[in-house]
Scaffold this motif. Structure first.
Motif, PDB file in Angstrom:
ATOM      1  N   LYS A 526       1.374  -1.671  -0.039  1.00 63.59           N
ATOM      2  CA  LYS A 526       0.204  -0.157   0.001  1.00 63.59           C
ATOM      3  C   LYS A 526       0.563   1.379  -0.289  1.00 63.59           C
ATOM      4  O   LYS A 526       0.860   2.900  -0.369  1.00 63.59           O
ATOM      5  N   ILE A 527       1.663   1.043  -0.099  1.00 62.88           N
ATOM      6  CA  ILE A 527       3.161   2.399   0.268  1.00 62.88           C
ATOM      7  C   ILE A 527       3.020   2.574  -1.647  1.00 62.88           C
ATOM      8  O   ILE A 527       3.733   2.001  -2.109  1.00 62.88           O
ATOM      9  N   GLU A 528       3.181   3.906  -1.590  1.00 66.69           N
ATOM     10  CA  GLU A 528       3.422   4.502  -3.499  1.00 66.69           C
ATOM     11  C   GLU A 528       4.491   5.029  -3.260  1.00 66.69           C
ATOM     12  O   GLU A 528       5.191   5.242  -2.733  1.00 66.69           O
ATOM     13  N   TYR A 529       5.501   4.000  -4.806  1.00 63.30           N
ATOM     14  CA  TYR A 529       6.530   4.649  -5.026  1.00 63.30           C
ATOM     15  C   TYR A 529       6.906   5.152  -6.237  1.00 63.30           C
ATOM     16  O   TYR A 529       6.983   4.190  -7.710  1.00 63.30           O
ATOM     17  N   ASN A 530       6.305   6.860  -6.238  1.00 63.38           N
ATOM     18  CA  ASN A 530       6.715   7.144  -7.428  1.00 63.38           C
ATOM     19  C   ASN A 530       7.684   8.180  -8.371  1.00 63.38           C
ATOM     20  O   ASN A 530       8.581   8.707  -7.428  1.00 63.38           O
ATOM     21  N   GLY A 531       8.038   8.076  -9.014  1.00 64.69           N
ATOM     22  CA  GLY A 531       9.329   8.869  -9.830  1.00 64.69           C
ATOM     23  C   GLY A 531       9.294  10.368 -10.001  1.00 64.69           C
ATOM     24  O   GLY A 531       9.737  10.646  -8.816  1.00 64.69           O
ATOM     25  N   ILE A 532       8.408  10.835 -10.668  1.00 67.32           N
ATOM     26  CA  ILE A 532       7.683  11.852 -10.637  1.00 67.32           C
ATOM     27  C   ILE A 532       6.699  12.672 -10.164  1.00 67.32           C
ATOM     28  O   ILE A 532       5.752  12.022 -10.763  1.00 67.32           O
ATOM     29  N   THR A 533       6.100  13.232  -9.280  1.00 67.65           N
ATOM     30  CA  THR A 533       4.988  13.674  -8.726  1.00 67.65           C
ATOM     31  C   THR A 533       5.026  15.166  -8.729  1.00 67.65           C
ATOM     32  O   THR A 533       5.180  15.441  -8.288  1.00 67.65           O
ATOM     33  N   ASN A 534       4.055  15.219  -9.516  1.00 67.84           N
ATOM     34  CA  ASN A 534       3.681  17.015 -10.140  1.00 67.84           C
ATOM     35  C   ASN A 534       2.070  17.603  -9.661  1.00 67.84           C
ATOM     36  O   ASN A 534       1.571  16.797  -9.642  1.00 67.84           O
ATOM     37  N   ARG A 535       2.095  18.123  -8.950  1.00 58.91           N
ATOM     38  CA  ARG A 535       1.221  19.373  -8.219  1.00 58.91           C
ATOM     39  C   ARG A 535       1.108  21.030  -8.414  1.00 58.91           C
ATOM     40  O   ARG A 535       2.148  21.009  -7.496  1.00 58.91           O
ATOM     41  N   ASN A 536       0.831  21.393 -10.026  1.00 61.40           N
ATOM     42  CA  ASN A 536       0.929  22.542  -9.405  1.00 61.40           C
ATOM     43  C   ASN A 536       1.239  23.790  -9.759  1.00 61.40           C
ATOM     44  O   ASN A 536       2.772  24.001  -9.945  1.00 61.40           O
ATOM     45  N   SER A 537       2.882  22.437 -10.959  1.00 58.50           N
ATOM     46  CA  SER A 537       4.382  22.938 -10.738  1.00 58.50           C
ATOM     47  C   SER A 537       4.477  22.270 -12.250  1.00 58.50           C
ATOM     48  O   SER A 537       3.310  22.221 -13.642  1.00 58.50           O
ATOM     49  N   PHE A 538       5.647  23.115 -12.284  1.00 53.68           N
ATOM     50  CA  PHE A 538       5.855  22.792 -14.154  1.00 53.68           C
ATOM     51  C   PHE A 538       7.462  22.208 -14.061  1.00 53.68           C
ATOM     52  O   PHE A 538       8.211  22.657 -13.426  1.00 53.68           O
ATOM     53  N   ILE A 539       7.122  21.053 -14.775  1.00 56.73           N
ATOM     54  CA  ILE A 539       8.597  19.747 -14.568  1.00 56.73           C
ATOM     55  C   ILE A 539       9.372  19.544 -16.026  1.00 56.73           C
ATOM     56  O   ILE A 539       8.348  19.754 -16.718  1.00 56.73           O
ATOM     57  N   ASP A 540      10.674  20.242 -15.927  1.00 55.25           N
ATOM     58  CA  ASP A 540      11.193  19.505 -17.442  1.00 55.25           C
ATOM     59  C   ASP A 540      12.731  18.677 -17.543  1.00 55.25           C
ATOM     60  O   ASP A 540      13.362  18.767 -16.293  1.00 55.25           O
ATOM     61  N   ALA A 541      12.336  17.392 -17.504  1.00 62.02           N
ATOM     62  CA  ALA A 541      12.775  16.463 -16.897  1.00 62.02           C
ATOM     63  C   ALA A 541      13.638  15.825 -18.393  1.00 62.02           C
ATOM     64  O   ALA A 541      12.685  14.910 -19.232  1.00 62.02           O
ATOM     65  N   ARG A 542      14.710  14.964 -18.224  1.00 56.43           N
ATOM     66  CA  ARG A 542      15.424  15.546 -19.873  1.00 56.43           C
ATOM     67  C   ARG A 542      16.026  13.533 -18.736  1.00 56.43           C
ATOM     68  O   ARG A 542      17.696  14.162 -18.010  1.00 56.43           O
ATOM     69  N   ASP A 543      16.135  13.001 -19.659  1.00 53.59           N
ATOM     70  CA  ASP A 543      17.460  11.378 -19.496  1.00 53.59           C
ATOM     71  C   ASP A 543      17.436  11.316 -18.178  1.00 53.59           C
ATOM     72  O   ASP A 543      17.906  11.012 -17.104  1.00 53.59           O
ATOM     73  N   ILE A 544      16.217  10.799 -18.222  1.00 61.65           N
ATOM     74  CA  ILE A 544      15.585   9.997 -16.744  1.00 61.65           C
ATOM     75  C   ILE A 544      15.518   8.386 -17.129  1.00 61.65           C
ATOM     76  O   ILE A 544      15.006   8.020 -17.806  1.00 61.65           O
TER      77      ILE A 544
END
Length: 747
Positions: A526-544
């Motif tokens: 029941k535990i979440e394992y999140n790579g990228i979590t976004n809330r009201n944000s701007f994310i620029d992710a490259r080579d992940i």
């Protein structure tokens, strides 16, 4: 009790020379050994003197008194009554007398032993000296700082016509510098250090109260003086406008080396204040000092220029905020260009933190200005109760280089990051976080303050219970509540997050992340394992790389968008991805149906790869998203050929708008399998495309009996070739291209 000779503490080469008296003198006069009286030569003069001869230190090559005193004063009981190296009685007066006896530029030696200090040891203002105490322990037992040193600032001088000008120097090169005018010709000269202040509030600072605010100020170096015009060696960083003035900074400094500081058991449980407080000094040095226990703040540096703290150990500082015990190892109050090198800090709230006092307008200059340019290099913090390495809202350009934080122990519901960044333009370079809540947390305080412009590179985070990088800005009580920051919150590169719950979690932030690797743990139910979590944000992710291949329990979610409503601004989650790989297993696929979760997510992605065919690929996203993705099998796996250039449309999508999903693929050519089953459907519109020249080919699969009709008159957005409508049945095809205005059929 009779007082001993007041000069008996001056044990120098001069004293050693006179031990032995005539024997030493005879050696100087050329007599190598004792002789009988009848063998002594007859002399007419000594050193050119005749008659009754009086030899001075100069005559025999010894140091004079001033030089000898500067070479070393020893704080022993025989020389300074009241000094008690057993620790049984208070040594404050004896040690203070020894400090007063040490001349400017001199050194005080504290012999080995334990010295109880019930009062304050104060280095005289205007006097620079060094205190050495290898083997000596000073015990803080009074409700005042144990040791203080305070330099002097000159009287305030008002400035006018403060400006930045491009100046051409004698070399022919030009550079921008700050210049200003004073009412009289100043006494300072090239190379002198000044402090410029004004009553303007530091923009990023936390709010004060009752008229007390953190106010602007900075140190500056004089380049040249021409009459009443002063040219500084660089442009001032801040923008000054209200009650602008400056003070001169004295040359006073102090060096502390080798001693140990401690406090009593009562000092552990009750606030005795600061152990060592250095104020208004030039380049003070603290080296090889150990603070075994401290009551509230181990070392405080206020308005110092260029301090150095080297190889110091802080073993424990009490944190009890309601009791006034802050738990700080090193506190930097508005100093500039400090350097902390090496050292170990444990069992305390913060190994390092900074802040700017909140003061009234027109206060003394020492309370003005932000901490600037501090470097913390190669230091280790462990068993910290809050953020191990911490900055406050007023500071700028603090750098943590090759530092580590290991094993946080939260004492409250507050977070415990390895590096907690408030303020602006801080750097975390080549650092390590192990068993902390987060590796780097960029945050603003609940009620006020700004945090932006930070950079993180070469960061290794292991076993973070929250996230390797956590951005949490503009909470519900903040003046900018629920608003995305309009500044770049953090730029991060070369990040490894191993056995962490999340790689990146951001609320109201703007983040750039490049070359990162996320390896979640085996996991718990029941535990979440999140790579990228976004809330009201701007994310620029490259080579992940999001590598879930070791995860066997819990809820693995590579990309999670947390919904927002109209109370948030802009109220949407936006992510740019370029070169992202999601590695998973059949176990992962069985516990989460899709990689992208959350339909409020506006995504622009290229080069997204999966090695497993999740039930829904790529998953949830906003209608305006663009996602180029594909499945690539790894060696030894069956071939995977699903990708964003091929998919199918079902019944409801054929009626509403076939292009809502089609245009989310940025591929130049897209093949769409149409499945009208046994019903007849008519399209109602073709919405605009996103990529001019994109070709879409629809074909009706060959196992259906239904049809799909596109009408040029009844379906806006599409232009058919040579007919007003087109009905497609099994095995029929329709090919259209987006020309920037219409989806135009290709004949």
């Amino acid at each position: 009790m009779t007082n001993p000779d007041p000069t008996s503490h001056r044990r120098t080469r001069r004293d050693l020379f006179f031990v032995g008296g005539a024997t030493a003198l005879a050696g100087m006069l050329g007599t190598p050994q004792a002789a009988h009286a009848e063998d002594l030569p007859i002399v007419d003069s000594v050193n050119g003197q005749t008659g009754e001869v009086r030899l001075t230190a100069v005559d025999v090559g010894a140091q004079n008194k001033v030089t000898a005193d500067a070479a070393g004063i020893i704080a022993d009981p025989a020389s300074f009554p009241g000094v008690d190296p057993s620790g049984a009685t208070d040594s404050t007066k004896g040690l203070q007398d020894a400090l007063l006896a040490t001349p400017d530029g001199g050194q005080l030696q504290i012999p080995g032993g334990t010295y109880r200090v019930d009062g304050n040891l104060s280095i005289p203002t205007g006097r620079s000296l060094k205190i050495v105490g290898y083997g000596a322990t000073l015990v803080h037992s009074g409700k005042v700082p144990l040791l203080t040193a305070s330099g002097e600032y000159g009287a305030p001088v008002a400035l006018s016509n403060l400006r930045v000008e491009d100046v051409t120097f004698s070399s022919g090169a030009s550079a921008p510098v700050s210049r200003f005018t004073t009412s009289n010709t100043p006494a300072w000269r090239a190379g002198d250090v000044l402090k410029v202040v004004s009553d303007d509030v530091i923009p990023e600072s936390r709010a004060g109260s009752g008229g007390n605010q953190s106010r602007l100020g900075e140190f500056a170096v004089v380049h040249a003086v021409d009459g009443k015009t002063t040219t500084l060696a660089a442009p001032l960083r801040e923008s000054y406008s209200t009650n602008v003035r400056l003070v001169t900074v004295s040359e006073q400094t102090v060096a502390l080396e080798g001693m140990t500081f401690d406090t009593t058991d009562a000092g552990v449980s009750n606030s005795l204040g600061v152990t060592i407080h250095l104020m208004r000094l030039r380049e003070p040095i603290v080296r090889n000092v150990r603070i075994r226990r401290a009551s509230s703040i181990a070392l405080q540096l206020s308005s110092c220029f260029g301090y150095s703290v080297t190889n110091c150990l802080v073993d424990g500082v009490t944190e009890n905020l309601p009791n006034g015990q802050l738990g700080y190892g090193v506190l930097d109050n508005g100093s500039a260009f400090g350097r902390i090198s090496g050292g170990l800090f444990r069992r305390l709230r913060h190994a390092y933190t900074d802040d700017s006092p909140r003061i009234a307008a027109n206060s003394a200059a020492s309370g003005y200005g932000r901490t600037y340019g501090t470097q913390v290099v190669g230091a280790v913090a462990t068993m910290t109760f809050n953020n191990a390495w911490d900055t406050h809202h007023s500071s700028e350009s603090v750098q943590f280089i090759n530092c580590a934080a290991v094993g946080g122990i939260p004492q409250s519901d507050q977070g415990f990051a390895a590096f907690g960044l408030r303020g602006k333009n801080h750097r975390v370079v080549g650092c390590l976080s192990v068993d902390m809540e987060s590796g780097v947390t960029v945050f603003s305080e609940g009620a006020s303050g700004l945090s932006y412009g930070h950079t993180v590179s070469d960061l290794l985070v292991r076993r973070a219970t929250s996230a390797a990088i956590l951005v949490n800005l503009n909470g519900d009580q903040h003046p900018n509540a629920r608003q995305r920051s309009d500044q770049m919150s953090v730029r991060a590169a070369d990040v490894i997050a191993e056995d962490c719950r999340r790689l990146l979690y951001t609320v109201n932030g703007t983040v750039r992340l490049a070359n990162a690797e996320f390896i979640p743990p085996v996991g718990k139910s029941k535990i979440e394992y999140n790579g990228i979590t976004n809330r009201n944000s701007f994310i620029d992710a490259r080579d992940i790389l999001l590598d879930y291949t070791r995860n066997t329990a819990g809820v693995p979610q590579p990309f999670l968008a947390v919904s927002t409503d109209s109370s948030w601004s802009p109220g949407r989650q936006e992510t740019v991805l370029d070169g992202v790989r999601v590695r998973s297993t059949a176990s992962v696929r069985s516990r989460v149906s899709r990689p992208f979760i959350g339909g409020s997510h506006m995504i622009n992605a290229r080069g997204v790869e999966f090695n497993e065919t999740f039930t829904v690929l790529p998953g949830d996203r906003h209608d305006s998203s663009l996602i180029e993705w594909r499945c690539n099998s790894e060696p030894g796996q069956p071939p995977q050929d699903l990708n964003s250039a091929y998919f199918y449309l079902g019944n409801s999508e054929l009626i509403q708008d076939p292009m809502t999903r089609v245009r989310q693929s940025p591929n130049p050519s897209v093949i769409v399998k149409v499945n009208p089953t046994s019903q007849n459907y008519t399209a109602t519109k073709f919405v605009n495309g996103y990529i001019r020249g994109q070709i879409v080919t629809f074909y009706i699969q060959d196992l259906v009996s239904g049809s799909w009709t596109i009408s040029r008159d009844a379906t806006p957005g599409v232009l058919l070739y040579g007919t007003s409508s087109r009905t497609l049945r099994k095995n029929d095809q329709l090919q259209v291209v987006w020309d920037g205005a219409y989806w135009r059929e290709i004949a």
